[in-house]
Motif scaffolding. Structure first.
Motif, PDB file in Angstrom:
ATOM      1  N   ARG A 306     -14.502  -4.775  19.379  1.00  0.00           N
ATOM      2  CA  ARG A 306     -15.443  -5.987  20.181  1.00  0.00           C
ATOM      3  C   ARG A 306     -16.611  -5.504  20.454  1.00  0.00           C
ATOM      4  N   ASN A 307     -16.771  -4.076  20.691  1.00  0.00           N
ATOM      5  CA  ASN A 307     -17.924  -3.627  21.287  1.00  0.00           C
ATOM      6  C   ASN A 307     -18.786  -2.903  19.930  1.00  0.00           C
ATOM      7  N   LEU A 308     -18.309  -2.959  18.743  1.00  0.00           N
ATOM      8  CA  LEU A 308     -19.078  -2.278  17.702  1.00  0.00           C
ATOM      9  C   LEU A 308     -20.182  -3.098  17.053  1.00  0.00           C
ATOM     10  N   ALA A 309     -19.773  -4.380  17.193  1.00  0.00           N
ATOM     11  CA  ALA A 309     -20.865  -5.233  16.352  1.00  0.00           C
ATOM     12  C   ALA A 309     -21.185  -6.612  17.415  1.00  0.00           C
ATOM     13  N   ASP A 310     -22.439  -6.998  17.577  1.00  0.00           N
ATOM     14  CA  ASP A 310     -22.817  -8.047  18.146  1.00  0.00           C
ATOM     15  C   ASP A 310     -22.712  -9.352  17.231  1.00  0.00           C
ATOM     16  N   PRO A 311     -22.564 -10.688  17.727  1.00  0.00           N
ATOM     17  CA  PRO A 311     -21.815 -10.728  19.202  1.00  0.00           C
ATOM     18  C   PRO A 311     -20.481 -10.857  19.251  1.00  0.00           C
ATOM     19  N   ASP A 312     -19.802 -11.010  18.180  1.00  0.00           N
ATOM     20  CA  ASP A 312     -18.287 -11.331  18.059  1.00  0.00           C
ATOM     21  C   ASP A 312     -17.291 -10.020  17.876  1.00  0.00           C
ATOM     22  N   GLY A 313     -17.906  -8.838  17.537  1.00  0.00           N
ATOM     23  CA  GLY A 313     -17.546  -7.863  17.357  1.00  0.00           C
ATOM     24  C   GLY A 313     -16.492  -7.883  16.010  1.00  0.00           C
ATOM     25  N   ILE A 314     -15.706  -6.694  15.778  1.00  0.00           N
ATOM     26  CA  ILE A 314     -14.773  -6.496  14.533  1.00  0.00           C
ATOM     27  C   ILE A 314     -13.419  -7.034  14.976  1.00  0.00           C
ATOM     28  N   PRO A 315     -12.823  -7.747  14.329  1.00  0.00           N
ATOM     29  CA  PRO A 315     -11.510  -8.236  14.628  1.00  0.00           C
ATOM     30  C   PRO A 315     -10.513  -7.066  14.660  1.00  0.00           C
ATOM     31  N   ALA A 316      -9.601  -7.310  15.773  1.00  0.00           N
ATOM     32  CA  ALA A 316      -8.797  -6.068  15.861  1.00  0.00           C
ATOM     33  C   ALA A 316      -7.878  -5.721  14.620  1.00  0.00           C
ATOM     34  N   GLY A 317      -7.759  -6.961  13.758  1.00  0.00           N
ATOM     35  CA  GLY A 317      -6.787  -6.745  12.709  1.00  0.00           C
ATOM     36  C   GLY A 317      -7.292  -5.709  11.729  1.00  0.00           C
ATOM     37  N   ILE A 318      -8.653  -5.993  11.551  1.00  0.00           N
ATOM     38  CA  ILE A 318      -9.435  -5.073  10.740  1.00  0.00           C
ATOM     39  C   ILE A 318      -9.335  -3.559  11.078  1.00  0.00           C
ATOM     40  N   MET A 319      -9.340  -3.683  12.416  1.00  0.00           N
ATOM     41  CA  MET A 319      -9.718  -2.017  12.998  1.00  0.00           C
ATOM     42  C   MET A 319      -8.303  -1.386  12.890  1.00  0.00           C
ATOM     43  N   VAL A 320      -7.282  -2.093  13.014  1.00  0.00           N
ATOM     44  CA  VAL A 320      -5.899  -1.527  13.022  1.00  0.00           C
ATOM     45  C   VAL A 320      -5.651  -1.257  11.515  1.00  0.00           C
ATOM     46  N   ALA A 321      -6.177  -2.068  10.581  1.00  0.00           N
ATOM     47  CA  ALA A 321      -6.071  -1.648   9.058  1.00  0.00           C
ATOM     48  C   ALA A 321      -6.633  -0.764   8.617  1.00  0.00           C
ATOM     49  N   LEU A 322      -7.574  -0.561   9.114  1.00  0.00           N
ATOM     50  CA  LEU A 322      -8.462   0.883   8.686  1.00  0.00           C
ATOM     51  C   LEU A 322      -7.733   1.947   9.081  1.00  0.00           C
ATOM     52  N   ILE A 323      -6.949   2.040   9.982  1.00  0.00           N
ATOM     53  CA  ILE A 323      -5.865   3.188  10.262  1.00  0.00           C
ATOM     54  C   ILE A 323      -4.648   3.024   9.542  1.00  0.00           C
ATOM     55  N   GLY A 324      -3.990   1.848   9.560  1.00  0.00           N
ATOM     56  CA  GLY A 324      -2.532   1.442   9.200  1.00  0.00           C
ATOM     57  C   GLY A 324      -2.701   1.803   7.578  1.00  0.00           C
ATOM     58  N   ALA A 325      -3.693   1.063   6.960  1.00  0.00           N
ATOM     59  CA  ALA A 325      -3.438   1.108   5.716  1.00  0.00           C
ATOM     60  C   ALA A 325      -3.186   2.304   4.901  1.00  0.00           C
ATOM     61  N   PRO A 326      -4.106   3.395   5.159  1.00  0.00           N
ATOM     62  CA  PRO A 326      -3.971   4.783   4.707  1.00  0.00           C
ATOM     63  C   PRO A 326      -2.660   5.382   5.020  1.00  0.00           C
ATOM     64  N   TYR A 327      -2.173   5.038   6.073  1.00  0.00           N
ATOM     65  CA  TYR A 327      -0.897   5.610   6.658  1.00  0.00           C
ATOM     66  C   TYR A 327       0.044   5.080   5.774  1.00  0.00           C
ATOM     67  N   PHE A 328      -0.103   3.784   5.702  1.00  0.00           N
ATOM     68  CA  PHE A 328       1.245   2.936   4.736  1.00  0.00           C
ATOM     69  C   PHE A 328       1.350   3.717   3.229  1.00  0.00           C
ATOM     70  N   MET A 329       0.020   3.873   2.668  1.00  0.00           N
ATOM     71  CA  MET A 329       0.002   4.507   1.404  1.00  0.00           C
ATOM     72  C   MET A 329       0.619   5.801   1.406  1.00  0.00           C
ATOM     73  N   TYR A 330       0.303   6.486   2.462  1.00  0.00           N
ATOM     74  CA  TYR A 330       0.893   7.973   2.859  1.00  0.00           C
ATOM     75  C   TYR A 330       2.464   7.783   2.509  1.00  0.00           C
ATOM     76  N   LEU A 331       3.132   6.906   3.420  1.00  0.00           N
ATOM     77  CA  LEU A 331       4.250   6.663   3.554  1.00  0.00           C
ATOM     78  C   LEU A 331       4.912   6.328   2.276  1.00  0.00           C
ATOM     79  N   LEU A 332       4.322   5.267   1.572  1.00  0.00           N
ATOM     80  CA  LEU A 332       4.715   4.837   0.257  1.00  0.00           C
ATOM     81  C   LEU A 332       4.875   6.175  -0.646  1.00  0.00           C
ATOM     82  N   TRP A 333       3.774   6.998  -0.697  1.00  0.00           N
ATOM     83  CA  TRP A 333       3.796   8.103  -1.585  1.00  0.00           C
ATOM     84  C   TRP A 333       4.650   9.051  -1.463  1.00  0.00           C
ATOM     85  N   LYS A 334       4.994   9.367   0.113  1.00  0.00           N
ATOM     86  CA  LYS A 334       6.052  10.129   0.423  1.00  0.00           C
ATOM     87  C   LYS A 334       7.581   9.841   0.040  1.00  0.00           C
ATOM     88  N   LYS A 335       7.723   8.441   0.018  1.00  0.00           N
ATOM     89  CA  LYS A 335       8.964   7.727  -0.017  1.00  0.00           C
ATOM     90  C   LYS A 335       9.468   7.750  -1.784  1.00  0.00           C
TER      91      LYS A 335
END
Length: 336
Positions: A306-335
């Motif tokens: 919410r502090n990266l872009a004015d006025p509404d910022g970037i939704p928390a869901g997108i910020m979490v996905a930026l971290i979580g999606a690569p981790y999910f793919m890593y787990l999928l590859w590992k499995k």
């Protein structure tokens, strides 16, 4: 018996994570579009601030921080339960369609129900739970086999299919809706923390007050369900009954969270995995760590977003996905 060194490690981690959460909350209270300097936080909290300072803190920032923290804890706990029940490290409310099911129910309610503004906040968790439980039961039904029991891989594959189908249904609903209602659903899909008001906090708090202690009470049963079924049955566990109870608990937690935060995924995947890596697989140890970690992760993502872009910022869901999606793919590859 749990080794005392592990218990001590867990307590130290919980203290550190709670301290980090407190720091993020303090930073979040002082950051934002409306100015509220850090040296005015304490006087404002003590009731000595100006009208503007008290409005910004108590009506804008503090409710958002609290609702985000509670939702992060609920999503993390839901993910921990689902991973234990399905014996699948990739299970998570967003991945297996529970969030999408809650979203479709909320969209239908928001678009077509005659809404009383006073009751809206308190009805949302119930509506979300109805949509989420219907989706979860469908995923469970198609994943279960009488011959081999619950298939962990099938749970994820079928859940992903339901998630995509329900997301498509929400897009169809959007295409025929009014502009202001389309904006609401679009923000929900992006994972925007929209229920940032005190009534929404009072609406979801009772669910967490009941379900968090209940899950901790069931931690040993989660340990047994995480093993193979013959072992669980051999020690006298009513496998299907316990699985269904815990599944309902996970659905209620996820539905409660997404009813006010929108479609946020990956918190339920990241937090339990990190907790297991830190304190091991026993749920008595990793569930409390996952709960606190989930709250801190979502708080951090929303505060940054919410502090990266004015006025509404970037939704928390997108910020979490930026971290979580690569981790999910890593787990999928590992499995694989």
């Amino acid at each position: 018996m749990i080794h005392p060194a592990l218990v001590r490690k867990q307590r130290i981690l919980l203290f550190v994570l709670l301290a980090m959460t407190a720091v993020i909350i303090v930073i979040g209270m002082g950051m934002g579009y409306s100015s509220l300097s850090y040296d005015r936080l304490l006087p404002t909290l003590l009731g000595e601030g100006t009208f503007k300072e008290e409005f910004v803190l108590f009506e804008v920032r503090l409710p958002r921080l609290i609702i985000t923290w509670l939702a992060g804890m609920a999503l993390a706990l839901s993910g921990a339960i689902l991973q234990g029940v399905t014996r699948n490290d990739l299970a998570e409310p967003g991945v297996i369609g529970i969030n999408s099911g809650a979203g479709v129910a909320i969209s239908l309610f928001f678009l077509f129900a005659p809404i009383d503004a006073g009751a809206f906040a308190y009805l949302l968790p119930v509506i979300a739970f109805a949509g989420a439980i219907l989706t979860a039961l469908c995923v469970y039904f198609f994943s279960f086999s009488k011959r081999t029991g619950l298939q962990p891989v099938r749970v994820v594959l079928i859940g992903v299919g339901f998630s995509m189908a329900l997301s498509g249904a929400m897009i169809v609903l959007i295409s025929s809706a009014e502009r202001e209602k389309v904006d609401f659903i679009s923000k929900w899909l992006a994972g925007n923390i929209w229920g940032a008001d005190w009534p929404f906090i009072w609406a979801i708090l009772p669910w967490l007050v009941i379900l968090i202690p209940f899950t901790l009470y069931k931690a040993n049963r989660l340990n047994l369900l995480s093993l193979n079924e013959p072992v669980a049955i051999g020690v006298g566990l009513a496998v299907e009954k316990e699985r269904l109870i815990l599944l309902l608990t996970a659905v209620a937690l996820a539905a409660t969270a997404v009813s006010v935060t929108g479609g946020i995924a990956f918190i339920g995947l990241l937090a339990p995995h990190l907790a297991k890596a830190l304190v091991g697989p026993r749920h008595q140890l990793n569930v409390p760590v996952a709960i606190v970690l989930g709250g801190a992760l979502l708080l951090l993502a929303d505060t940054i977003g919410r502090n990266l872009a004015d006025p509404d910022g970037i939704p928390a869901g997108i910020m979490v996905a930026l971290i979580g999606a690569p981790y999910f793919m890593y787990l999928l590859w590992k499995k694989s």
